[in-house]
Design an enzyme around this catalytic site. Structure first.
Site, PDB file in Angstrom:
ATOM      1  N   CYS A   2       0.825  -1.207   0.000  1.00 20.60           N
ATOM      2  CA  CYS A   2       0.000   0.000   0.000  1.00 20.60           C
ATOM      3  C   CYS A   2       0.858   1.255   0.000  1.00 20.60           C
ATOM      4  CB  CYS A   2      -0.891   0.010   1.232  1.00 20.60           C
ATOM      5  SG  CYS A   2      -1.858  -1.486   1.482  1.00 20.60           S
ATOM      6  N   ARG A  27       4.494  -0.124  -6.343  1.00 21.43           N
ATOM      7  CA  ARG A  27       4.475  -0.905  -5.114  1.00 21.43           C
ATOM      8  C   ARG A  27       3.447  -2.029  -5.185  1.00 21.43           C
ATOM      9  NH1 ARG A  27       6.656   2.174  -0.636  1.00 21.43           N
ATOM     10  NH2 ARG A  27       5.226   1.175   0.811  1.00 21.43           N
ATOM     11  N   TRP A  74      -3.383  -2.547  -1.239  1.00 23.96           N
ATOM     12  CA  TRP A  74      -3.105  -3.939  -1.597  1.00 23.96           C
ATOM     13  C   TRP A  74      -3.808  -4.789  -0.563  1.00 23.96           C
ATOM     14  CZ3 TRP A  74      -0.304  -8.285   0.229  1.00 23.96           C
ATOM     15  CH2 TRP A  74       0.051  -9.228  -0.743  1.00 23.96           C
ATOM     16  N   ASN A  98      -1.452   1.800   5.963  1.00 26.15           N
ATOM     17  CA  ASN A  98      -0.636   0.681   5.481  1.00 26.15           C
ATOM     18  C   ASN A  98      -0.330  -0.224   6.656  1.00 26.15           C
ATOM     19  OD1 ASN A  98      -0.541   2.144   3.130  1.00 26.15           O
ATOM     20  ND2 ASN A  98       1.631   2.646   3.279  1.00 26.15           N
ATOM     21  N   GLY A  99      -0.299  -1.529   6.423  1.00 28.91           N
ATOM     22  CA  GLY A  99       0.060  -2.456   7.485  1.00 28.91           C
ATOM     23  C   GLY A  99      -1.110  -3.316   7.902  1.00 28.91           C
ATOM     24  N   GLU A 482      16.215 -18.341  -9.401  1.00 29.82           N
ATOM     25  CA  GLU A 482      15.851 -16.967  -9.732  1.00 29.82           C
ATOM     26  C   GLU A 482      15.201 -16.898 -11.115  1.00 29.82           C
ATOM     27  OE1 GLU A 482      15.519 -12.754  -9.551  1.00 29.82           O
ATOM     28  OE2 GLU A 482      15.518 -14.391  -8.100  1.00 29.82           O
ATOM     29  N   LYS A 486      11.415 -15.495 -11.864  1.00 33.33           N
ATOM     30  CA  LYS A 486      11.102 -14.429 -12.818  1.00 33.33           C
ATOM     31  C   LYS A 486      10.027 -14.882 -13.797  1.00 33.33           C
ATOM     32  CE  LYS A 486      13.398 -11.332 -11.131  1.00 33.33           C
ATOM     33  NZ  LYS A 486      12.890 -11.950  -9.932  1.00 33.33           N
ATOM     34  N   GLU A 489       6.622 -15.100 -12.022  1.00 34.38           N
ATOM     35  CA  GLU A 489       6.145 -13.796 -11.555  1.00 34.38           C
ATOM     36  C   GLU A 489       5.425 -13.011 -12.640  1.00 34.38           C
ATOM     37  OE1 GLU A 489       8.854 -11.691  -8.169  1.00 34.38           O
ATOM     38  OE2 GLU A 489       9.875 -12.113 -10.044  1.00 34.38           O
ATOM     39  N   HIS A 505      15.559 -37.958  -8.867  1.00 36.09           N
ATOM     40  CA  HIS A 505      14.910 -38.259  -7.593  1.00 36.09           C
ATOM     41  C   HIS A 505      13.472 -37.754  -7.545  1.00 36.09           C
ATOM     42  CE1 HIS A 505      18.606 -39.798  -5.867  1.00 36.09           C
ATOM     43  NE2 HIS A 505      19.240 -38.704  -6.300  1.00 36.09           N
ATOM     44  N   LYS A 604       5.574  -4.709  -4.851  1.00 38.12           N
ATOM     45  CA  LYS A 604       7.014  -4.475  -4.908  1.00 38.12           C
ATOM     46  C   LYS A 604       7.654  -4.515  -3.530  1.00 38.12           C
ATOM     47  CE  LYS A 604      10.957  -3.442  -6.723  1.00 38.12           C
ATOM     48  NZ  LYS A 604      11.666  -4.450  -7.525  1.00 38.12           N
TER      49      LYS A 604
END
Length: 609
Positions: A2, A27, A74, A98-99, A482, A486, A489, A505, A604
């Site tokens: 947020c 964000r 968010w 926010n939070g 990574e 990507k 995402e 395995h 973000k």
């Protein structure tokens, strides 16, 4: 996550608030809103979706006001919809937040008994009602807000308007970032300095437990108990131009191609030195790093992958035992502490809630030798560590991190060389060679970026896939992780990474003609082992896409596609091999038509647990 913007000026704040919200879009959010106090009293607008939806409402209503707060949300409590969007209003009180308020259920029940009616599913709404309740007995707005927030448990940054007090905004911080902006024609508050660069670069970073009142003419800061406090004013080094898209299609593309300059800026402090000094990590680095017995790296997401690469370096080059923990897990573990541990925290934003909490947990166990590697010098994480290394990558706007990752790796390699030198494991010759290699990185990365056209051709074939496997060995296994992150995402293709030796395995059961397998294949000591793993894939009808070095002797054939990097780069090859994986994800996303910079469900800066 947020974003908050607040403004108190002698002119219309609406353009400032909207531009601030636009600059906070990176964000991540699902709705947006604003509240203003003007001659008509309080006016509030909220919209689901992008800031553009809110702008359309502003244009159609023509609202204006000299005192305002705005927010991008968010969702954490309650689905994304108009009634759950901020600001939340209680009588003449409007709040953005926010939070997470952990005791919101308890407060909600008490406030319902007092006659307050709830219109949303959010935890935030209790804040407005609580302030309205306190105002029944406390006539002073600032004092009433302090009394209300003293009853909150959790992490929050908030801004509050009161229609009976035009020209005043109250803001407070406990665990979520918030700063004041000091202007010539007004004063401001925001979650992030980028939101305020349009009006000022003069900032005051609030600390946990701070509550501030801003007006057009000034501000005052107190603790939650009302005790006045003084915070230093600084001037942000971030420029407005740095957060502009420029000629690129997306911020992610811009940030991928900024990596040579980002790495160069990160390494600039080396200058022309012929030796590497601990002071690069802070004035007390020599004292702090002395007698360190082991390293503990705490991080999340992409930064966690950087930490995994660094573990190979620290152990093989410096001989320093190293463990890497997901911050979100470590904060709830009961590890065996060692006060001679160097605790290393990694974060792009420096505001990652889990990483901050994990650091606090480590320090509470007596591990006070702390170092952070971070891209934001004004962040909470930087202030909480003994040693700090600022990566100087510039603002990273795209949700999928790219240049933050490679600059973290460059910093971690510098740290490895310093640790090796202090432990007597770095000869003069090796020190000179290490410095030469790391200084060459910007050039080497630029050459890898030249592979974009070949990678675009692969992306056309990848775009119709719904699953992918990534393989790597040794320090390139985290690079495969990574690459998979990507791809998932920003393309929404399900992707998983495995250490190639683990293929037989279990994961080999997934391999068929519909499952592409991407392999990171540098010419190192494990190459022959990796080639055997690739044969296992081909024997099951799988199609391979291999990123190899020039001299890896892997040749193109049926179901075996190869792109060769311009050079082999030894210990630093992991940093080069991640670049084509970033480009692959980006170009697959373009073909699939996904929202590259704002992938669904992601944010973000993850400032809540």
């Amino acid at each position: 996550m947020c974003g908050i913007v607040a403004a108190v000026t002698n002119s219309d704040t609406v353009p400032i608030l909207l531009e601030g919200l636009r600059r906070l879009e990176y964000r991540g959010y699902d709705s947006a809103g604003l509240a203003l106090v003007n001659e008509k009293g309080m006016q509030c607008l909220r919209a689901v979706g992008r800031v553009a939806e809110l702008e359309a409402q502003v244009e159609s209503t023509g609202i204006s006001g000299t005192t305002g707060i705005a927010h991008t949300r968010w969702a954490t409590h309650g689905v994304p919809c108009e009634r759950n969007a901020h600001p939340h209003v209680s009588g003449g009180i409007a709040v953005v937040h926010n939070g997470i308020i952990e005791n919101h259920d308890e407060l909600r029940q008490r406030l319902k008994k007092e006659g307050f009616v709830f219109a949303s599913d959010t935890d935030t709404e209790v804040i407005g009602h609580l302030i309205a309740f306190e105002l029944k007995n406390e006539p002073f707005f600032f004092a009433a807000v302090r009394k209300a927030i003293a009853r909150l448990r959790g992490a929050f940054a908030l801004a509050v308007l009161y229609d009976a007090m035009p020209g005043r905004v109250i803001v407070a911080r406990e665990g979520a970032p918030l700063l004041l902006g000091i202007g010539d024609s007004g004063n401001y508050a925001a979650s992030d300095i980028s939101a305020l660069l349009q009006v000022t670069r003069r900032v005051i970073h609030l600390e946990n437990g701070d509550c501030a009142e801003i007006s057009p003419d000034g501000f005052s800061i107190t603790h939650f108990d009302g005790t006045p406090v003084k915070r230093d004013e600084t001037e942000s080094r971030l420029s407005a131009e740095a957060i502009q898209l420029g000629p690129y299609r997306h911020y992610m593309q811009k940030e991928i191609f900024e990596q040579p300059s980002a790495i160069s800026n990160t390494l600039e402090m080396l200058g022309a030195a012929s030796s590497i000094q601990p002071g690069l990590f802070g004035a007390t680095a020599l004292e702090t790093l002395d007698n360190v017995r082991q390293a503990l790296i705490l991080a999340c997401g992409t930064s966690y992958h950087a930490g995994l690469v660094a573990r190979y370096w620290l152990e093989s080059i410096a001989g320093l035992p190293c463990s890497v923990e997901m911050a979100s897990e470590y904060r709830y573990r009961d590890p065996v502490p060692d006060p001679q541990t160097l605790v290393i925290t990694l974060s792009q934003s420096g505001e990652t809630a889990d990483t901050l909490a994990a650091l606090c947990h480590a320090k509470s166990l007596g591990m006070t030798k702390t170092l952070c590697i971070c891209n934001v010098p004004e962040s909470s994480l930087v202030r909480e560590n003994v040693l700090r290394f600022i990566t100087r990558a510039g603002p990273e706007i795209g949700v999928a991190s790219t240049k933050a990752f490679t600059t973290q790796l460059a910093a971690l390699y510098l740290l490895t060389l310093i640790a090796a030198k202090l432990r007597g494991r770095l000869s003069g010759t090796d020190e000179v060679a290490g410095l030469r290699s790391i200084r060459h990185l910007p050039v080497a990365v630029s050459r890898v970026l030249g592979l974009e056209e070949e990678i675009q051709r692969w992306a056309e074939r990848f775009a119709m896939k719904e699953h992918a496997l990534f393989l790597g060995r040794g320090r390139h296994y985290p690079i495969a992780m990574e690459g998979a992150l990507k791809l998932k995402e920003i393309t929404y293709i399900h992707a998983e990474a495995y250490a190639a030796g683990e293929l037989k395995h279990g994961p080999l059961a997934l391999v068929d003609e519909g499952m592409p397998v991407i392999a990171v294949a540098p010419n190192d000591a494990l190459l022959e082992k990796l080639k055997s793993n690739l044969h296992e894939v081909r024997a099951r009808g799988g199609e391979l896409y291999v990123f190899a070095d020039l001299d890896s002797e892997i040749t193109v054939s049926e179901n075996l596609n190869v792109i060769r990097l311009p050079e082999h780069y030894g210990q630093l090859s992991a940093l080069l091999h991640v670049i084509p994986l970033q480009l692959l994800a980006y170009h697959v996303a373009l073909v699939r038509g996904t929202d590259v910079d704002k992938p669904r469900n992601l944010a973000k800066s993850v400032t809540v647990e």
